[in-house]
Design a protein around this motif. Sequence first.
Motif, PDB file in Angstrom:
ATOM      1  N   LEU A 109     -54.634  -2.992  -1.259  1.00  0.00           N
ATOM      2  CA  LEU A 109     -55.594  -4.076  -1.475  1.00  0.00           C
ATOM      3  C   LEU A 109     -57.035  -3.576  -1.377  1.00  0.00           C
ATOM      4  O   LEU A 109     -57.903  -4.008  -2.141  1.00  0.00           O
ATOM      5  N   LEU A 110     -57.298  -2.653  -0.446  1.00  0.00           N
ATOM      6  CA  LEU A 110     -58.651  -2.117  -0.328  1.00  0.00           C
ATOM      7  C   LEU A 110     -59.037  -1.306  -1.563  1.00  0.00           C
ATOM      8  O   LEU A 110     -60.143  -1.461  -2.110  1.00  0.00           O
ATOM      9  N   LEU A 111     -58.153  -0.436  -1.996  1.00  0.00           N
ATOM     10  CA  LEU A 111     -58.457   0.404  -3.152  1.00  0.00           C
ATOM     11  C   LEU A 111     -58.619  -0.430  -4.419  1.00  0.00           C
ATOM     12  O   LEU A 111     -59.565  -0.228  -5.196  1.00  0.00           O
ATOM     13  N   SER A 112     -57.719  -1.377  -4.634  1.00  0.00           N
ATOM     14  CA  SER A 112     -57.813  -2.201  -5.842  1.00  0.00           C
ATOM     15  C   SER A 112     -59.027  -3.121  -5.792  1.00  0.00           C
ATOM     16  O   SER A 112     -59.645  -3.404  -6.824  1.00  0.00           O
ATOM     17  N   ALA A 113     -59.407  -3.588  -4.581  1.00  0.00           N
ATOM     18  CA  ALA A 113     -60.593  -4.429  -4.460  1.00  0.00           C
ATOM     19  C   ALA A 113     -61.847  -3.644  -4.822  1.00  0.00           C
ATOM     20  O   ALA A 113     -62.742  -4.148  -5.516  1.00  0.00           O
ATOM     21  N   TYR A 114     -61.912  -2.393  -4.355  1.00  0.00           N
ATOM     22  CA  TYR A 114     -63.075  -1.577  -4.716  1.00  0.00           C
ATOM     23  C   TYR A 114     -63.105  -1.325  -6.224  1.00  0.00           C
ATOM     24  O   TYR A 114     -64.172  -1.409  -6.857  1.00  0.00           O
ATOM     25  N   GLY A 115     -61.951  -1.003  -6.802  1.00  0.00           N
ATOM     26  CA  GLY A 115     -61.910  -0.782  -8.244  1.00  0.00           C
ATOM     27  C   GLY A 115     -62.339  -2.019  -9.013  1.00  0.00           C
ATOM     28  O   GLY A 115     -63.086  -1.929 -10.004  1.00  0.00           O
ATOM     29  N   TYR A 116     -61.876  -3.180  -8.558  1.00  0.00           N
ATOM     30  CA  TYR A 116     -62.242  -4.440  -9.223  1.00  0.00           C
ATOM     31  C   TYR A 116     -63.739  -4.708  -9.104  1.00  0.00           C
ATOM     32  O   TYR A 116     -64.411  -5.036 -10.094  1.00  0.00           O
ATOM     33  N   LEU A 135     -67.520 -14.576  -5.712  1.00  0.00           N
ATOM     34  CA  LEU A 135     -67.474 -14.346  -4.271  1.00  0.00           C
ATOM     35  C   LEU A 135     -66.095 -13.905  -3.820  1.00  0.00           C
ATOM     36  O   LEU A 135     -65.940 -12.957  -3.052  1.00  0.00           O
ATOM     37  N   HIS A 136     -65.074 -14.595  -4.287  1.00  0.00           N
ATOM     38  CA  HIS A 136     -63.734 -14.396  -3.751  1.00  0.00           C
ATOM     39  C   HIS A 136     -62.972 -13.306  -4.501  1.00  0.00           C
ATOM     40  O   HIS A 136     -63.184 -13.087  -5.697  1.00  0.00           O
ATOM     41  N   HIS A 137     -62.112 -12.654  -3.785  1.00  0.00           N
ATOM     42  CA  HIS A 137     -61.113 -11.783  -4.410  1.00  0.00           C
ATOM     43  C   HIS A 137     -60.237 -12.654  -5.312  1.00  0.00           C
ATOM     44  O   HIS A 137     -59.941 -13.807  -4.978  1.00  0.00           O
ATOM     45  N   PRO A 138     -59.825 -12.152  -6.468  1.00  0.00           N
ATOM     46  CA  PRO A 138     -59.002 -12.984  -7.366  1.00  0.00           C
ATOM     47  C   PRO A 138     -57.779 -13.585  -6.694  1.00  0.00           C
ATOM     48  O   PRO A 138     -57.402 -14.724  -6.990  1.00  0.00           O
ATOM     49  N   LEU A 139     -57.158 -12.844  -5.766  1.00  0.00           N
ATOM     50  CA  LEU A 139     -55.993 -13.392  -5.064  1.00  0.00           C
ATOM     51  C   LEU A 139     -56.412 -14.549  -4.172  1.00  0.00           C
ATOM     52  O   LEU A 139     -55.723 -15.579  -4.110  1.00  0.00           O
ATOM     53  N   GLY A 140     -57.556 -14.412  -3.500  1.00  0.00           N
ATOM     54  CA  GLY A 140     -58.053 -15.508  -2.676  1.00  0.00           C
ATOM     55  C   GLY A 140     -58.485 -16.698  -3.509  1.00  0.00           C
ATOM     56  O   GLY A 140     -58.252 -17.854  -3.134  1.00  0.00           O
ATOM     57  N   MET A 193     -65.940 -16.232 -19.811  1.00  0.00           N
ATOM     58  CA  MET A 193     -66.214 -17.651 -19.588  1.00  0.00           C
ATOM     59  C   MET A 193     -67.088 -17.924 -18.369  1.00  0.00           C
ATOM     60  O   MET A 193     -67.443 -19.084 -18.133  1.00  0.00           O
ATOM     61  N   ARG A 194     -67.406 -16.889 -17.568  1.00  0.00           N
ATOM     62  CA  ARG A 194     -68.101 -17.091 -16.296  1.00  0.00           C
ATOM     63  C   ARG A 194     -67.306 -18.039 -15.407  1.00  0.00           C
ATOM     64  O   ARG A 194     -67.847 -18.851 -14.671  1.00  0.00           O
ATOM     65  N   SER A 195     -66.008 -17.958 -15.513  1.00  0.00           N
ATOM     66  CA  SER A 195     -65.098 -18.802 -14.740  1.00  0.00           C
ATOM     67  C   SER A 195     -63.991 -17.925 -14.201  1.00  0.00           C
ATOM     68  O   SER A 195     -63.670 -16.883 -14.775  1.00  0.00           O
ATOM     69  N   GLY A 196     -63.417 -18.343 -13.084  1.00  0.00           N
ATOM     70  CA  GLY A 196     -62.286 -17.626 -12.551  1.00  0.00           C
ATOM     71  C   GLY A 196     -60.995 -18.001 -13.256  1.00  0.00           C
ATOM     72  O   GLY A 196     -60.948 -18.886 -14.103  1.00  0.00           O
ATOM     73  N   LEU A 197     -59.934 -17.280 -12.897  1.00  0.00           N
ATOM     74  CA  LEU A 197     -58.624 -17.543 -13.470  1.00  0.00           C
ATOM     75  C   LEU A 197     -58.023 -18.756 -12.761  1.00  0.00           C
ATOM     76  O   LEU A 197     -57.360 -18.633 -11.735  1.00  0.00           O
ATOM     77  N   THR A 198     -58.265 -19.936 -13.302  1.00  0.00           N
ATOM     78  CA  THR A 198     -57.754 -21.162 -12.703  1.00  0.00           C
ATOM     79  C   THR A 198     -56.254 -21.277 -12.932  1.00  0.00           C
ATOM     80  O   THR A 198     -55.663 -20.536 -13.724  1.00  0.00           O
ATOM     81  N   LEU A 199     -55.642 -22.231 -12.253  1.00  0.00           N
ATOM     82  CA  LEU A 199     -54.205 -22.425 -12.423  1.00  0.00           C
ATOM     83  C   LEU A 199     -53.855 -22.796 -13.857  1.00  0.00           C
ATOM     84  O   LEU A 199     -52.833 -22.348 -14.395  1.00  0.00           O
ATOM     85  N   ASP A 200     -54.695 -23.618 -14.495  1.00  0.00           N
ATOM     86  CA  ASP A 200     -54.428 -23.989 -15.882  1.00  0.00           C
ATOM     87  C   ASP A 200     -54.449 -22.763 -16.784  1.00  0.00           C
ATOM     88  O   ASP A 200     -53.579 -22.586 -17.646  1.00  0.00           O
ATOM     89  N   LEU A 243     -50.290  -8.028  -9.127  1.00  0.00           N
ATOM     90  CA  LEU A 243     -51.650  -8.097  -8.595  1.00  0.00           C
ATOM     91  C   LEU A 243     -52.625  -7.385  -9.527  1.00  0.00           C
ATOM     92  O   LEU A 243     -53.735  -7.872  -9.776  1.00  0.00           O
ATOM     93  N   GLY A 244     -52.220  -6.243 -10.049  1.00  0.00           N
ATOM     94  CA  GLY A 244     -53.067  -5.546 -11.011  1.00  0.00           C
ATOM     95  C   GLY A 244     -53.331  -6.376 -12.252  1.00  0.00           C
ATOM     96  O   GLY A 244     -54.454  -6.401 -12.777  1.00  0.00           O
ATOM     97  N   MET A 245     -52.305  -7.078 -12.720  1.00  0.00           N
ATOM     98  CA  MET A 245     -52.476  -7.955 -13.876  1.00  0.00           C
ATOM     99  C   MET A 245     -53.405  -9.117 -13.546  1.00  0.00           C
ATOM    100  O   MET A 245     -54.225  -9.533 -14.380  1.00  0.00           O
ATOM    101  N   LEU A 246     -53.302  -9.647 -12.314  1.00  0.00           N
ATOM    102  CA  LEU A 246     -54.185 -10.732 -11.890  1.00  0.00           C
ATOM    103  C   LEU A 246     -55.641 -10.267 -11.860  1.00  0.00           C
ATOM    104  O   LEU A 246     -56.546 -10.977 -12.330  1.00  0.00           O
ATOM    105  N   LEU A 247     -55.884  -9.074 -11.310  1.00  0.00           N
ATOM    106  CA  LEU A 247     -57.244  -8.541 -11.271  1.00  0.00           C
ATOM    107  C   LEU A 247     -57.794  -8.363 -12.688  1.00  0.00           C
ATOM    108  O   LEU A 247     -58.961  -8.671 -12.956  1.00  0.00           O
ATOM    109  N   GLN A 248     -56.964  -7.856 -13.585  1.00  0.00           N
ATOM    110  CA  GLN A 248     -57.388  -7.647 -14.967  1.00  0.00           C
ATOM    111  C   GLN A 248     -57.710  -8.975 -15.642  1.00  0.00           C
ATOM    112  O   GLN A 248     -58.738  -9.119 -16.316  1.00  0.00           O
TER     113      GLN A 248
END
Length: 721
Positions: A26-33, A205-210, A120-127, A106-111
Amino acid sequence: MLSGSQRGVRLLPPGLSVALAMLGALLLSAYGYRHRLLLAIQDPTQWADEPIARSELLRQLGSDALLGVSVAALTWLVLLLLLPLGRWRWLRRSGLLLLSLLLVLLGMLLQAHHGTLLAMRSGLTLDLLRESAEPAAVRESWAMLPRSELPYLVLPLGGFWLVLGGLALHRFSRLLCLLTLGTVTVALLTWAVRVPAAPLQTALLHHPLGFLTSELLESRRPPVGLARVHFGVGVKAASAATRGTGEGSPPGNSGDGPPTGEDLPEPTSVDDDASATAMGLGGGLPGRRPSMALSSVQFAHPASERPIQLTKPPGGEPLNVVVLLLESTGADYALAPMPSGKWAMPFLHSLSEQGLLLRNHFSAGNSSPRGIFSLMSGLYVMPEAGIWDVRKDIYLPSLLTYLGPTYQRFLVTPGSLDWYFPHAYMLHSGFAELWGYHNLPIRKNAPGGRAHARDEAETVSVFLQKLSAAAGRAEPFVAVYYSFLAHWPYPDYGKESHIAEPTRPLNLYYNNLHYLDGQLARIYKKATELGLLDKTIFVIAGDHGEAFGQHPHNYTHSRQSFNENYRTPALLLHPRLFPPRVVSAPTSHVDILPTLLDALGRSYDPQLLQGESLFQDHFRRKYIFLYGNEDTSSSVSESLVKLQVSFRDGSCWAYDLQTDPGERKRLGCGPHRAQYEALLAYRKHQQQALRQYNAVLRRELTVGSAPTAALAPLTAHATTK
């Protein structure tokens, strides 16, 4: 359960090595993201929003570290609970395999979150996640992924096995891993505690998982009630303060009071047949087509109050129809000069002086499937966050349904037919010949490697070949060209396209509109050479608008509902039927189909359409309706009051477009009770009527041998409007 098989790990408590490996991943992927996002933000051709300091973005690694510690602790707890099962080697291996699969996800989620933020300047919402999880969407996402970005997909997995291997090798590597993980984690947590977070969008602000977790928790809350609107009070400006999300809910509240206990309408069942049977809309019986027209006094003026004169053109030989549907083409960019004084689309501007120009035209939705559906069907879209138009069981009629089998028909687009395109609807309504990314006889892609589309000029060449073939046959035809190049990421087609320096997204967009204008000129020139102008109606319209920060965090088109997201150019051309004229009243995509049917001399039942013909001397309606992917329903009145309701937070607000065309001053809904109640009534009617209409036509189709055969009663029993 999962550790203990390696000798070097025995010195650690059971399961701790796997938990620490999860922390490292999680630390390494967060830095990469974060690093990758920072590079994109520093590139002016990718990021046009407010600049973000490097320290502001990297500070969030502290929050990411806290998330990593939480996930690692949860992993360790689960492993301790499962420790008695650890004696089975196959179970340990299965557990490692499952964790590896989760890390790939998780890698796919970050991507996906990274791409959504840039587009879109938007996060990956549930929809958006639900839409992205469709098999066709996964295939298209993989196809459009640049191979240079593949390492980011496997970064969490690589980090996991790197740390796990380091802990298993020998004492020195184990000590090095523990010291590195501990130092980095403590340093990042200390940074986060001592330095306040910057006022950034939640998605940044948030990590994509958060971010996704918070979206999931939010979706579990009871539906929010509509805000109480104090009718009859004076117009008052609403709060300009944003609610801090920028992820779909509109900024600020209307100031119309606290939420009431009234819940929003419950989502209608996805079983359209069952819901249609239960509804019995329009005074009809189950199995009978509902009345789609919005003709009650709540939506339209009665005939006694406003008599309408319809001047239908005289009949003649069957005419062809060419629809040029322009992806992401906004009216304010295409039909107005650039800040430099140049015209991005000079050819389209010249055409606008030769036919029927709809000066204040709106798409019915802020995304492509909704825009295409409304233009081709003459019906407003389903006002629900899920894009109903891309479902595989949509059988509603289109222009070709009304014209019948005597017309040739084909559609050509450089984009994918399986990516935000109403593929099944087009097929079921008569478009049997559809050419897109995967089946075009060309393999050259749009430049840059980031746009999932074939080369625009070569695709136009394919369209011209098919246009020539259709013109050589005796039967009339409907030909649709659906462009792509004005869509994000605005691929650079080189100096030939440059009308502005390609240094920022807006300039790239202007350049692409200029290049698109040249392709329109090619099509029109070919039609002239084929002698088609006198026997062909041309329809030129955008599928929706495009935004470039006119309002905070509003970029591209599909996450907010300002005018720039909806307004498109719209033009109808035929030397006899559409002499030069400008309509300044608000018009909608739903008006195109009844206008075409009148121009072609076709009879139809006006109760099955929601638009009005432009051959009328006046509109009978009081409002046009819009729907945004962020679950905002809007209406625009004859007097240009734009009233909007967010069904995410229950707020209501309005703009006076006559005095405030830029939508800068948000007003309360109090003075507009009739419009507010009409919008809520429309939403309820549309959710029910579209489902029933579709269910009835789907049942009819099982009796007929082809879509046009099953839907023939549309014209056979129609009344002439």
